[in-house]
Design an enzyme around this catalytic site. Structure first.
Site, PDB file in Angstrom:
ATOM      1  N   GLU A  89     126.770 -19.667  54.869  1.00 60.05           N
ATOM      2  CA  GLU A  89     127.788 -18.833  55.512  1.00 60.05           C
ATOM      3  C   GLU A  89     127.986 -17.527  54.742  1.00 60.05           C
ATOM      4  O   GLU A  89     128.122 -16.457  55.339  1.00 60.05           O
ATOM      5  CB  GLU A  89     129.093 -19.618  55.587  1.00 60.05           C
ATOM      6  CG  GLU A  89     130.262 -18.885  56.196  1.00 60.05           C
ATOM      7  CD  GLU A  89     131.523 -19.720  56.125  1.00 60.05           C
ATOM      8  OE1 GLU A  89     132.525 -19.223  55.559  1.00 60.05           O
ATOM      9  OE2 GLU A  89     131.513 -20.872  56.593  1.00 60.05           O
ATOM     10  N   TYR A  90     128.006 -17.597  53.414  1.00 62.67           N
ATOM     11  CA  TYR A  90     128.131 -16.388  52.592  1.00 62.67           C
ATOM     12  C   TYR A  90     127.037 -15.388  52.946  1.00 62.67           C
ATOM     13  O   TYR A  90     127.285 -14.202  53.128  1.00 62.67           O
ATOM     14  CB  TYR A  90     128.014 -16.737  51.103  1.00 62.67           C
ATOM     15  CG  TYR A  90     129.263 -17.225  50.427  1.00 62.67           C
ATOM     16  CD1 TYR A  90     130.109 -18.148  51.035  1.00 62.67           C
ATOM     17  CD2 TYR A  90     129.582 -16.799  49.147  1.00 62.67           C
ATOM     18  CE1 TYR A  90     131.239 -18.609  50.383  1.00 62.67           C
ATOM     19  CE2 TYR A  90     130.714 -17.252  48.494  1.00 62.67           C
ATOM     20  CZ  TYR A  90     131.535 -18.161  49.113  1.00 62.67           C
ATOM     21  OH  TYR A  90     132.648 -18.618  48.467  1.00 62.67           O
ATOM     22  N   GLY A 130     148.464 -33.569  53.594  1.00 67.14           N
ATOM     23  CA  GLY A 130     148.162 -32.144  53.602  1.00 67.14           C
ATOM     24  C   GLY A 130     148.156 -31.601  55.015  1.00 67.14           C
ATOM     25  O   GLY A 130     147.221 -31.840  55.778  1.00 67.14           O
ATOM     26  N   GLY A 168     137.526 -24.306  60.656  1.00 69.35           N
ATOM     27  CA  GLY A 168     138.628 -23.389  60.416  1.00 69.35           C
ATOM     28  C   GLY A 168     139.771 -23.577  61.393  1.00 69.35           C
ATOM     29  O   GLY A 168     140.011 -24.666  61.916  1.00 69.35           O
ATOM     30  N   SER A 205     134.053 -28.324  58.732  1.00 73.84           N
ATOM     31  CA  SER A 205     133.914 -26.916  59.080  1.00 73.84           C
ATOM     32  C   SER A 205     134.489 -26.682  60.467  1.00 73.84           C
ATOM     33  O   SER A 205     134.312 -27.501  61.366  1.00 73.84           O
ATOM     34  CB  SER A 205     132.446 -26.493  59.050  1.00 73.84           C
ATOM     35  OG  SER A 205     132.311 -25.123  59.371  1.00 73.84           O
ATOM     36  N   GLY A 230     144.882 -29.109  58.140  1.00 73.56           N
ATOM     37  CA  GLY A 230     145.433 -30.439  58.325  1.00 73.56           C
ATOM     38  C   GLY A 230     146.384 -30.526  59.507  1.00 73.56           C
ATOM     39  O   GLY A 230     146.367 -31.515  60.264  1.00 73.56           O
ATOM     40  N   LYS A 257     128.426 -29.731  52.747  1.00 72.92           N
ATOM     41  CA  LYS A 257     129.375 -28.669  53.077  1.00 72.92           C
ATOM     42  C   LYS A 257     129.239 -27.498  52.097  1.00 72.92           C
ATOM     43  O   LYS A 257     129.397 -26.333  52.474  1.00 72.92           O
ATOM     44  CB  LYS A 257     130.801 -29.217  53.038  1.00 72.92           C
ATOM     45  CG  LYS A 257     131.900 -28.183  53.314  1.00 72.92           C
ATOM     46  CD  LYS A 257     131.714 -27.525  54.673  1.00 72.92           C
ATOM     47  CE  LYS A 257     132.929 -26.756  55.173  1.00 72.92           C
ATOM     48  NZ  LYS A 257     133.740 -26.037  54.235  1.00 72.92           N
ATOM     49  N   ASN A 302     137.668 -29.411  50.280  1.00 69.54           N
ATOM     50  CA  ASN A 302     136.462 -28.758  49.770  1.00 69.54           C
ATOM     51  C   ASN A 302     136.178 -29.132  48.321  1.00 69.54           C
ATOM     52  O   ASN A 302     135.855 -28.276  47.497  1.00 69.54           O
ATOM     53  CB  ASN A 302     136.580 -27.238  49.903  1.00 69.54           C
ATOM     54  CG  ASN A 302     136.377 -26.770  51.329  1.00 69.54           C
ATOM     55  OD1 ASN A 302     135.682 -27.411  52.113  1.00 69.54           O
ATOM     56  ND2 ASN A 302     136.990 -25.655  51.686  1.00 69.54           N
ATOM     57  N   GLY A 312     148.476 -28.264  56.019  1.00 72.62           N
ATOM     58  CA  GLY A 312     148.326 -26.815  56.026  1.00 72.62           C
ATOM     59  C   GLY A 312     147.642 -26.366  57.295  1.00 72.62           C
ATOM     60  O   GLY A 312     147.674 -27.055  58.320  1.00 72.62           O
ATOM     61  N   ARG A 313     146.971 -25.220  57.242  1.00 72.32           N
ATOM     62  CA  ARG A 313     146.352 -24.672  58.453  1.00 72.32           C
ATOM     63  C   ARG A 313     145.338 -25.619  59.066  1.00 72.32           C
ATOM     64  O   ARG A 313     145.291 -25.793  60.288  1.00 72.32           O
ATOM     65  CB  ARG A 313     145.691 -23.332  58.134  1.00 72.32           C
ATOM     66  CG  ARG A 313     146.671 -22.182  57.957  1.00 72.32           C
ATOM     67  CD  ARG A 313     145.982 -20.908  57.529  1.00 72.32           C
ATOM     68  NE  ARG A 313     145.334 -21.054  56.234  1.00 72.32           N
ATOM     69  CZ  ARG A 313     144.624 -20.102  55.645  1.00 72.32           C
ATOM     70  NH1 ARG A 313     144.455 -18.935  56.253  1.00 72.32           N
ATOM     71  NH2 ARG A 313     144.079 -20.292  54.464  1.00 72.32           N
TER      72      ARG A 313
END
Length: 315
Positions: free
Chosen positions: A184-185, A18, A125, A123, A23, A177, A97, A20-21
């Site tokens: 975080e929400y 993986g 990003g 965590s 990985g 996590k 996640n 993606g952004r």
């Protein structure tokens, strides 16, 4: 530290599924730290391997494979395929996640083949490549220690305990996590509501400057506040984007756990429901409230048509 294709002391070989952004950036950070990373992604432009099997074939036993694919069925399918490709003594780390309850199933499937399993909440990003990632790991202590050089490369610089935690047994990393994201929400929603109040107040003439002034010396300063200031610098009214907010699932799971454990979590719950509200062009519930107010008190209401009408009674 032994095994896992060590090139030199504390340098490991790792398969990464993986790219993606998250990985992709993790691969770059690990390589910068001197680790050998063999990545696989369905996107051939970023992949180091033609297939999952090809990736595994390029790893020296005992192997370590980190999975960074979407939670749910994609992760389950990837781990099921890895269970057929890897061998006894290998280890799989799920850094996505995933819901913590999936970890026991995934761990059991691999354990039947003698393959170890760790779950890791990650965590950081898109900023993690440069700043490092906060890591929360679940699994056996011996398995955590086996891949500690990878964790040390990914976490932020500074004391290990300030960016890494072995939270407990299998499932603990993703549970930690999940709660992290629930918090975080709530934090994001509080900043958002404060922004809206400042925008609505006639006495405040410069909203971005007001929020920027909170970055130093105040009790509400945080990295999230820094990111809000960054957003305001490029879009002072925050009106370039539609106010539509998805949720990754972890906020829902956090609220479910609060219910299961009878732990009051009104802030996190309200923040989750606010995200649901953001997806409605019109709220049926609030239409019902408006109708009730109009029925019992003749309170002012607005027509759903192109022009609005109002009742005559105050209150």
């Amino acid at each position: 530290m032994t095994g896992f294709g060590l090139q030199e002391e504390n340098h490991m070989q790792l398969g990464l599924v993986g790219l993606g952004r998250m990985g992709f950036n993790m691969r770059e950070r690990l390589r910068t730290a001197g680790h050998e990373v063999v990545g696989y992604d369905r996107n051939a432009d970023v992949s180091d391997s033609e297939s999952l099997a090809d990736m595994v074939s390029k790893l020296s036993a005992p192997r370590a494979v980190w999975v960074m694919v979407p939670a749910g069925e994609p992760t389950r399918q990837t781990i099921a395929e890895l269970s057929e490709l890897l061998s006894e003594g290998d280890i799989v780390i799920d850094g996505g996640n995933s819901r913590f309850s999936d970890d026991q199933t995934n761990s059991g499937l691999l354990a039947d083949k003698g393959i170890a399993y760790l779950d890791c909440g990650v965590s950081g990003g898109v900023w993690g490549k440069d700043n490092g990632y906060g890591l929360m790991v679940g699994g056996a202590a011996a398995d955590v220690e086996r891949v500690m050089p990878v964790f040390d490369a990914l976490r932020p610089e500074g004391p290990r305990e300030e960016g890494f935690a072995h939270a407990g047994a299998v499932g603990a990393g993703h549970y930690a996590k999940m709660i992290h994201n629930g918090i975080e929400y709530g934090l994001m929603q509080a900043y958002a509501e404060g922004f809206e109040l400042l925008e609505a107040a006639e006495v405040i003439e410069d909203v971005p400057a007001t929020i920027k002034a909170w970055q130093r010396g105040t009790v509400v300063r945080s990295w999230l506040l820094d990111l809000l200031v960054r957003a305001l610098d490029s879009d002072p009214e925050l009106d370039d984007l539609r106010g539509y907010v998805e949720d990754s699932g972890e906020g829902r799971w956090t609220v479910e756990e609060a219910i299961n454990l009878a732990v009051p979590a009104p802030v996190i719950s309200a923040a989750l429901f606010a995200r649901f509200r953001s997806r409605q062009d019109d709220s049926p519930a609030m239409r019902a409230v408006a109708s009730l107010r109009n029925q019992f008190g003749g309170h002012a209401v607005q027509s759903a048509g192109p022009t609005s009408g109002a009742g005559s009674t105050q209150g």
